[in-house]
Design an enzyme around this catalytic site. Sequence first.
Site, short mmCIF file in Angstrom:
data_model
loop_
_atom_site.label_atom_id
_atom_site.label_comp_id
_atom_site.label_asym_id
_atom_site.label_seq_id
_atom_site.Cartn_x
_atom_site.Cartn_y
_atom_site.Cartn_z
N SER A 1 -0.17 4.15 -2.59
CA SER A 1 -0.79 3.23 -1.64
C SER A 1 -2.34 3.74 -1.25
O SER A 1 -2.85 4.72 -1.75
CB SER A 1 -0.02 2.44 -0.58
OG SER A 1 -0.44 1.57 0.10
N LYS B 1 -2.83 -3.17 -1.77
CA LYS B 1 -2.10 -2.13 -0.85
C LYS B 1 -1.20 -2.37 0.09
O LYS B 1 -0.13 -1.91 0.28
CB LYS B 1 -2.89 -0.83 -0.85
CG LYS B 1 -3.88 -0.17 -1.68
CD LYS B 1 -2.90 0.18 -3.04
CE LYS B 1 -3.56 1.20 -3.99
NZ LYS B 1 -2.89 1.38 -4.97
#
Length: 313
Positions: free
Chosen positions: A169, A187
């Site tokens: 992420s 994300k």
Amino acid sequence: MPQDPSEYVSKIFKDGIFKDKVVFCTGGNGSICSGQVRALVHLGANACIVGRNVEKTEGMAKDIATAREGAKVIGIGACDVRSMESVQKAVDTCVKELGRIDFCIAGAAGNFLAPMSQLSSNAFKTVIDIDLIGSYNCAKACLPELVKAAKEHPTGESTVPSGRIIFISATLHYGGTVLQTHAVAAKAGVDALSSQVCIEYGPLGITSNVISPGPIGGTEGMDRLAKKAKEGTNPWKVIPSGRMGKVKDIADATVYLFSDAANYVNGEVLVVDGGAWRTTSTGRDFPYPDFLLEGGSVEGVGGMKKQKSGSKL
Ligand code: COA
């Protein structure tokens, strides 16, 4: 090209800890993911990396295989994580050729800098599709294999547990990031997805965690997201650790999360950024870290501490 292991993994990890394990990784020809896989292969794993570009992916697989004599690393090109069919086919090939999947890294991502005013609906959707839907497809296709592997080598009963997934992420969405609306939304979704995998698959022996890299030097991501530093300047001094990250920093975090040292770490986000995201609001009037390093005193604002006679601190 063979790399010196000290460039991509710390010496503290024992050789062979991932012997006979298989890792499946999307985005595996990228700078960060290839480093993660290289470290796992060096420590005993075999691997399957997938990517869109056939030549690059196959070439990278051969390159990663140099990390350990006898390593089996397959590269599957023409695989677009936006297509479940494409990812499922790659997972099936991995299982056919390497026998199993013990670990999964959902790492494929796409990004660029653009303000919303220059971000078409399709551009926004493209990044959501690659980062979020692509991560879902990767998890969805790998989880049945991970569950099987976790049953065979359960966490806690084996020094080499199986059934682990890491999502790659970012920290962009913690406070918001200009020019990154698409990646911020994607994300944030990836973090939520990992938590859901933890909740629904934890009882089946799976651990699901996120690694959120900060700025990592020498990567395509940095080429796309930051201007080159002017010679003689260090723009990265605003990071508490005083430098950019290295691929090795992310590889080390990966080895930790897949090792039995992380048996009870589940549904967690491991930020590997030298503290970078914590300094996003500092530096305008009291430049960070110069103000601290030079021992400056706060002046020119209201509410300053009144000095009492004879007091120290
Ligand atoms: N600014 C604004 N919009 C952009 C853009 C930019 N820099 N780059 C691409 N787009 C838009 C395109 O114009 C298109 O929108 P449109 O149809 O409304 O014109 C949309 O994004 C899709 O672009 P396209 O090139 O067709 O998609 P793709 O699937 O071939 O590529 C990207 C996906 C855009 C994410 C591409 O940058 C990529 O392949 N990235 C992978 C590698 C990467 O980003 N690595 C770093 C990860 S941190």
